[in-house]
Design an enzyme around this catalytic site. Structure first.
Site, PDB file in Angstrom:
ATOM      1  N   HIS A  72     -29.868   8.922 -39.534  1.00  0.00           N
ATOM      2  CA  HIS A  72     -30.420   8.940 -40.897  1.00  0.00           C
ATOM      3  C   HIS A  72     -31.481   7.857 -41.031  1.00  0.00           C
ATOM      4  O   HIS A  72     -31.234   6.707 -40.711  1.00  0.00           O
ATOM      5  CB  HIS A  72     -29.302   8.708 -41.924  1.00  0.00           C
ATOM      6  CG  HIS A  72     -28.487   9.930 -42.211  1.00  0.00           C
ATOM      7  ND1 HIS A  72     -27.860  10.136 -43.411  1.00  0.00           N
ATOM      8  CD2 HIS A  72     -28.199  11.008 -41.447  1.00  0.00           C
ATOM      9  CE1 HIS A  72     -27.235  11.305 -43.396  1.00  0.00           C
ATOM     10  NE2 HIS A  72     -27.414  11.850 -42.205  1.00  0.00           N
ATOM     11  N   TYR A 201     -26.360   7.627 -53.293  1.00  0.00           N
ATOM     12  CA  TYR A 201     -25.599   6.590 -54.012  1.00  0.00           C
ATOM     13  C   TYR A 201     -25.948   6.735 -55.492  1.00  0.00           C
ATOM     14  O   TYR A 201     -27.107   6.599 -55.878  1.00  0.00           O
ATOM     15  CB  TYR A 201     -25.985   5.194 -53.530  1.00  0.00           C
ATOM     16  CG  TYR A 201     -25.508   4.846 -52.137  1.00  0.00           C
ATOM     17  CD1 TYR A 201     -26.218   5.260 -51.006  1.00  0.00           C
ATOM     18  CD2 TYR A 201     -24.337   4.112 -51.944  1.00  0.00           C
ATOM     19  CE1 TYR A 201     -25.783   4.939 -49.726  1.00  0.00           C
ATOM     20  CE2 TYR A 201     -23.894   3.787 -50.662  1.00  0.00           C
ATOM     21  CZ  TYR A 201     -24.623   4.205 -49.556  1.00  0.00           C
ATOM     22  OH  TYR A 201     -24.183   3.897 -48.291  1.00  0.00           O
ATOM     23  N   PRO A 293     -16.659  -1.121 -49.650  1.00  0.00           N
ATOM     24  CA  PRO A 293     -17.359  -0.233 -48.714  1.00  0.00           C
ATOM     25  C   PRO A 293     -18.738   0.231 -49.167  1.00  0.00           C
ATOM     26  O   PRO A 293     -19.433   0.888 -48.416  1.00  0.00           O
ATOM     27  CB  PRO A 293     -16.405   0.953 -48.575  1.00  0.00           C
ATOM     28  CG  PRO A 293     -15.522   0.892 -49.754  1.00  0.00           C
ATOM     29  CD  PRO A 293     -15.427  -0.534 -50.146  1.00  0.00           C
ATOM     30  N   LYS A 297     -20.440  -1.794 -44.545  1.00  0.00           N
ATOM     31  CA  LYS A 297     -20.475  -2.942 -43.637  1.00  0.00           C
ATOM     32  C   LYS A 297     -19.156  -3.181 -42.898  1.00  0.00           C
ATOM     33  O   LYS A 297     -19.127  -3.879 -41.891  1.00  0.00           O
ATOM     34  CB  LYS A 297     -20.827  -4.211 -44.424  1.00  0.00           C
ATOM     35  CG  LYS A 297     -22.254  -4.259 -44.905  1.00  0.00           C
ATOM     36  CD  LYS A 297     -23.249  -4.331 -43.769  1.00  0.00           C
ATOM     37  CE  LYS A 297     -24.582  -3.747 -44.175  1.00  0.00           C
ATOM     38  NZ  LYS A 297     -25.143  -2.888 -43.136  1.00  0.00           N
ATOM     39  N   TYR A 385     -29.127  -2.940 -45.244  1.00  0.00           N
ATOM     40  CA  TYR A 385     -28.368  -1.703 -45.031  1.00  0.00           C
ATOM     41  C   TYR A 385     -28.351  -1.306 -43.549  1.00  0.00           C
ATOM     42  O   TYR A 385     -27.309  -0.925 -43.008  1.00  0.00           O
ATOM     43  CB  TYR A 385     -28.964  -0.565 -45.871  1.00  0.00           C
ATOM     44  CG  TYR A 385     -28.084   0.665 -45.939  1.00  0.00           C
ATOM     45  CD1 TYR A 385     -28.231   1.713 -45.031  1.00  0.00           C
ATOM     46  CD2 TYR A 385     -27.088   0.784 -46.905  1.00  0.00           C
ATOM     47  CE1 TYR A 385     -27.422   2.838 -45.085  1.00  0.00           C
ATOM     48  CE2 TYR A 385     -26.272   1.914 -46.970  1.00  0.00           C
ATOM     49  CZ  TYR A 385     -26.450   2.939 -46.049  1.00  0.00           C
ATOM     50  OH  TYR A 385     -25.633   4.059 -46.104  1.00  0.00           O
TER      51      TYR A 385
HETATM   52  P1  FAS Z   1      -7.986  -1.515 -38.985  1.00  0.00           P
HETATM   53  O1  FAS Z   1      -7.223  -1.819 -40.256  1.00  0.00           O
HETATM   54  O2  FAS Z   1      -8.788  -0.271 -38.895  1.00  0.00           O
HETATM   55  O3  FAS Z   1      -6.967  -1.482 -37.749  1.00  0.00           O
HETATM   56  C1  FAS Z   1      -5.922  -2.419 -37.644  1.00  0.00           C
HETATM   57  C2  FAS Z   1      -4.829  -1.793 -36.788  1.00  0.00           C
HETATM   58  O4  FAS Z   1      -3.780  -2.754 -36.609  1.00  0.00           O
HETATM   59  C3  FAS Z   1      -4.207  -0.563 -37.451  1.00  0.00           C
HETATM   60  O5  FAS Z   1      -4.186   0.513 -36.561  1.00  0.00           O
HETATM   61  C4  FAS Z   1      -2.803  -1.038 -37.826  1.00  0.00           C
HETATM   62  O6  FAS Z   1      -1.842  -0.006 -37.734  1.00  0.00           O
HETATM   63  C5  FAS Z   1      -2.536  -2.111 -36.777  1.00  0.00           C
HETATM   64  N1  FAS Z   1      -1.562  -3.115 -37.215  1.00  0.00           N
HETATM   65  C6  FAS Z   1      -1.423  -3.669 -38.436  1.00  0.00           C
HETATM   66  N2  FAS Z   1      -0.396  -4.548 -38.441  1.00  0.00           N
HETATM   67  C7  FAS Z   1       0.137  -4.530 -37.173  1.00  0.00           C
HETATM   68  C8  FAS Z   1       1.214  -5.212 -36.555  1.00  0.00           C
HETATM   69  N3  FAS Z   1       1.956  -6.073 -37.237  1.00  0.00           N
HETATM   70  N4  FAS Z   1       1.482  -4.950 -35.254  1.00  0.00           N
HETATM   71  C9  FAS Z   1       0.712  -4.067 -34.555  1.00  0.00           C
HETATM   72  N5  FAS Z   1      -0.330  -3.387 -35.085  1.00  0.00           N
HETATM   73  C10 FAS Z   1      -0.612  -3.627 -36.399  1.00  0.00           C
HETATM   74  N6  FAS Z   1     -15.607   0.628 -44.019  1.00  0.00           N
HETATM   75  C11 FAS Z   1     -16.810   1.220 -44.168  1.00  0.00           C
HETATM   76  O7  FAS Z   1     -17.797   0.747 -43.583  1.00  0.00           O
HETATM   77  N7  FAS Z   1     -16.943   2.344 -44.980  1.00  0.00           N
HETATM   78  C12 FAS Z   1     -15.861   2.884 -45.630  1.00  0.00           C
HETATM   79  O8  FAS Z   1     -15.996   3.864 -46.347  1.00  0.00           O
HETATM   80  C13 FAS Z   1     -14.592   2.308 -45.481  1.00  0.00           C
HETATM   81  N8  FAS Z   1     -13.488   2.843 -46.091  1.00  0.00           N
HETATM   82  C14 FAS Z   1     -12.260   2.217 -45.948  1.00  0.00           C
HETATM   83  C15 FAS Z   1     -11.089   2.714 -46.566  1.00  0.00           C
HETATM   84  C16 FAS Z   1      -9.852   2.077 -46.421  1.00  0.00           C
HETATM   85  C17 FAS Z   1      -8.612   2.618 -47.102  1.00  0.00           C
HETATM   86  C18 FAS Z   1      -9.754   0.904 -45.640  1.00  0.00           C
HETATM   87  C19 FAS Z   1      -8.433   0.176 -45.493  1.00  0.00           C
HETATM   88  C20 FAS Z   1     -10.896   0.403 -45.012  1.00  0.00           C
HETATM   89  C21 FAS Z   1     -12.146   1.064 -45.150  1.00  0.00           C
HETATM   90  N9  FAS Z   1     -13.304   0.599 -44.527  1.00  0.00           N
HETATM   91  C22 FAS Z   1     -14.519   1.170 -44.660  1.00  0.00           C
HETATM   92  C23 FAS Z   1     -13.249  -0.525 -43.677  1.00  0.00           C
HETATM   93  C24 FAS Z   1     -12.717  -0.042 -42.362  1.00  0.00           C
HETATM   94  O9  FAS Z   1     -13.583   0.917 -41.824  1.00  0.00           O
HETATM   95  C25 FAS Z   1     -12.556  -1.269 -41.512  1.00  0.00           C
HETATM   96  O10 FAS Z   1     -13.714  -2.087 -41.542  1.00  0.00           O
HETATM   97  C26 FAS Z   1     -12.184  -0.937 -40.110  1.00  0.00           C
HETATM   98  O11 FAS Z   1     -11.063  -0.096 -40.140  1.00  0.00           O
HETATM   99  C27 FAS Z   1     -11.926  -2.242 -39.389  1.00  0.00           C
HETATM  100  O12 FAS Z   1     -11.280  -1.956 -38.224  1.00  0.00           O
HETATM  101  P2  FAS Z   1     -10.115  -2.920 -37.676  1.00  0.00           P
HETATM  102  O13 FAS Z   1     -10.577  -4.326 -37.801  1.00  0.00           O
HETATM  103  O14 FAS Z   1      -9.767  -2.367 -36.354  1.00  0.00           O
HETATM  104  O15 FAS Z   1      -8.908  -2.791 -38.714  1.00  0.00           O
HETATM  105  C1  PHB Z   2     -18.542   7.169 -45.627  1.00  0.00           C
HETATM  106  O1  PHB Z   2     -19.156   8.166 -45.216  1.00  0.00           O
HETATM  107  O2  PHB Z   2     -17.296   7.053 -45.548  1.00  0.00           O
HETATM  108  C2  PHB Z   2     -19.335   6.046 -46.265  1.00  0.00           C
HETATM  109  C3  PHB Z   2     -20.717   6.061 -46.153  1.00  0.00           C
HETATM  110  C4  PHB Z   2     -21.455   5.039 -46.739  1.00  0.00           C
HETATM  111  C5  PHB Z   2     -20.797   4.037 -47.439  1.00  0.00           C
HETATM  112  C6  PHB Z   2     -19.393   4.030 -47.541  1.00  0.00           C
HETATM  113  C7  PHB Z   2     -18.665   5.043 -46.956  1.00  0.00           C
HETATM  114  O3  PHB Z   2     -21.540   3.061 -48.030  1.00  0.00           O
END
Ligand code: FAS
Ligand code: PHB
Length: 390
Positions: A72, A201, A293, A297, A385
């Site tokens: 994009h 957005y 989000p 980032k 961005y």
């Molecule tokens: P994660 O949370 O992905 O992974 C951590 C892992 O550790 C998990 O698999 C968990 O099960 C495991 N874990 C936890 N406790 C443990 C323990 N005690 N023992 C062993 N394992 C354990 N970012 C965006 O850029 N755009 C978005 O739209 C977006 N939406 C999101 C929505 C939600 C609900 C959440 C929570 C996050 C969102 N994020 C988004 C951010 C997300 O993408 C994170 O930045 C990304 O998952 C980060 O990855 P990890 O650091 O690996 O953490």
């Molecule tokens: C998504 O596609 O999940 C998404 C894209 C852009 C954002 C946040 C989430 O800023």
């Protein structure tokens, strides 16, 4: 069992760290609380910065992303029923972002780890981390009812916001900064063609909306909702109806609706831990920081933490240098705070805040009008961005 690096968490941070260490010949074992299927079932990020796609290439897992991901070069800002394109490519001297779901990134990393025959213990229960302030840290966990010990040189806390690693740091050794937003994002995934070929957005008086995508046939939409809302209380029809009300006439007309594959509400917060290193334990990704989000980032900041941490470990083992380890926290935090600022700014600009009153919306409209008229202002948005240089 013994390894060089014990990685807690098999999300994108843990898996990417494991893959980069493997490529350099450094041994690592990953302990994950959930099953692999459960990890893949979580629908999260969608936009990858160039720094992240380069890192996935370096890890040897970029092929499917380049084949199936969507490059994009811009996105639309919608306010007062009018859309304005932010031309990322022109404003940043040729940069772009890749739309490729976090689920697929995780799937590619899992497949590479399995193909290399590397050890990931899924459904590892009651993980606890020990003696990370000493020279011989170790991890305890249960698997199939049996207690296990994993001795290691270092522990990488890649266990997300609710993980055990940050929670195991003594209160006096850590400072946490947090801002909780008075709303959440209700996300919906559907096998419908995206409403537009790029992201939209939307700043609407009814609340923020985001039109994103995963492919030419799979869409991802978000609505700002009160924190008291429950995803199960939102029918698909109610979601589509509210989304239409927050879009412009053209998008309203084009929108293709369909049954949801997934619906969930994510809370929004800005959160940073300082420092990110505690003796021989290092935090990376959501274990150390969370962004709202809006600016896409979260996953990208996690990837750059992993870049710095993998480089530090590789330098330690291959060059016997502790420079990367000693500077890890400082290097990450300089980048993290810039990502936090951008994500906070973009969230503040695009969402309706209870109690701000009519003047709040008028001030947002004034900033949005300036943003799309000023090349300087649009450039600031665009360069944040697409991702700041490493
Ligand atoms: P994660 O949370 O992905 O992974 C951590 C892992 O550790 C998990 O698999 C968990 O099960 C495991 N874990 C936890 N406790 C443990 C323990 N005690 N023992 C062993 N394992 C354990 N970012 C965006 O850029 N755009 C978005 O739209 C977006 N939406 C999101 C929505 C939600 C609900 C959440 C929570 C996050 C969102 N994020 C988004 C951010 C997300 O993408 C994170 O930045 C990304 O998952 C980060 O990855 P990890 O650091 O690996 O953490
Ligand atoms: C998504 O596609 O999940 C998404 C894209 C852009 C954002 C946040 C989430 O800023």
């Amino acid at each position: 069992m013994r390894t060089q690096v014990a990685i807690i968490g098999a999300g994108p941070s843990g898996l990417l760290l494991g893959q980069l260490l493997y490529k350099a010949g450094v041994d690592a074992v990953i302990l994950e609380r959930q099953s692999g299927d459960y990890v893949l079932s979580r629908i999260r990020a969608g936009v990858l910065e160039q720094v992240t796609t380069d890192l996935l290439d370096e890890a040897g897992v970029g092929a499917r992303m380049h084949a199936e991901g969507l490059a994009h070069t811009g996105f639309d800002m919608l306010f007062q029923e009018t859309r304005h394109r932010i031309d990322l490519h022109t404003l940043t001297g040729g940069k772009q972002v890749m739309v490729y779901g976090q689920t697929e990134v995780t799937r590619d990393l899992m497949a590479a780890r399995q193909a290399a025959g590397l050890t990931t213990v899924y459904e590892a229960r009651n993980v606890s981390v020990h003696d990370f302030d000493g020279a011989q840290p170790y991890v305890l966990y249960e698997k199939d009812g049996q207690q296990h010990r994993l001795d290691c040189d270092f522990i990488a806390g890649c266990d997300g916001f609710h993980g055990v690693c940050r929670a195991s740091v003594p209160a006096g050794a850590i400072t946490e900064f947090e801002k909780v937003y008075p709303f959440g994002w209700l996300g919906l995934l559907a096998d419908t063609p995206p409403v537009h070929h790029e992201l939209i957005y939307a700043n609407s008086r009814r609340g923020f909306a985001l039109c994103s995508q995963r492919s030419a046939t799979r869409s991802r939409y978000y609505l700002q909702v009160p924190l008291t809302d429950k995803a199960e209380a939102w029918s698909d029809d109610a979601f589509w109806q509210e989304l239409r009300l927050r879009l412009d006439p053209e998008a309203r007309e084009i929108l293709v609706t369909g049954p949801s594959l997934e619906k969930s509400i994510a809370p929004l917060r800005s959160f940073v831990t300082e420092p990110m290193r505690f003796g021989r334990m290092f935090l990376a990704g959501d274990a150390a920081h969370i962004v709202p989000p809006t600016g896409a980032k979260g996953l990208n900041l996690a990837a750059t933490d992993v870049k710095y941490l993998s480089t530090a470990f590789i330098e330690f083992y291959l060059e016997r240098s502790s420079a990367g380890i000693d500077h890890y926290s400082q290097r990450c935090l300089q980048r993290i705070w810039k990502g936090e600022r951008f994500s906070w700014w973009f969230t503040s600009l695009m969402h309706q805040f209870p109690g701000e009153g009519a003047i709040g919306y008028k001030l947002q409209e004034a900033e949005l009008a300036y943003l799309v008229q000023s090349q300087a202002a649009s450039t600031v948005l665009a360069e944040n961005y697409v991702g700041l240089p490493l």
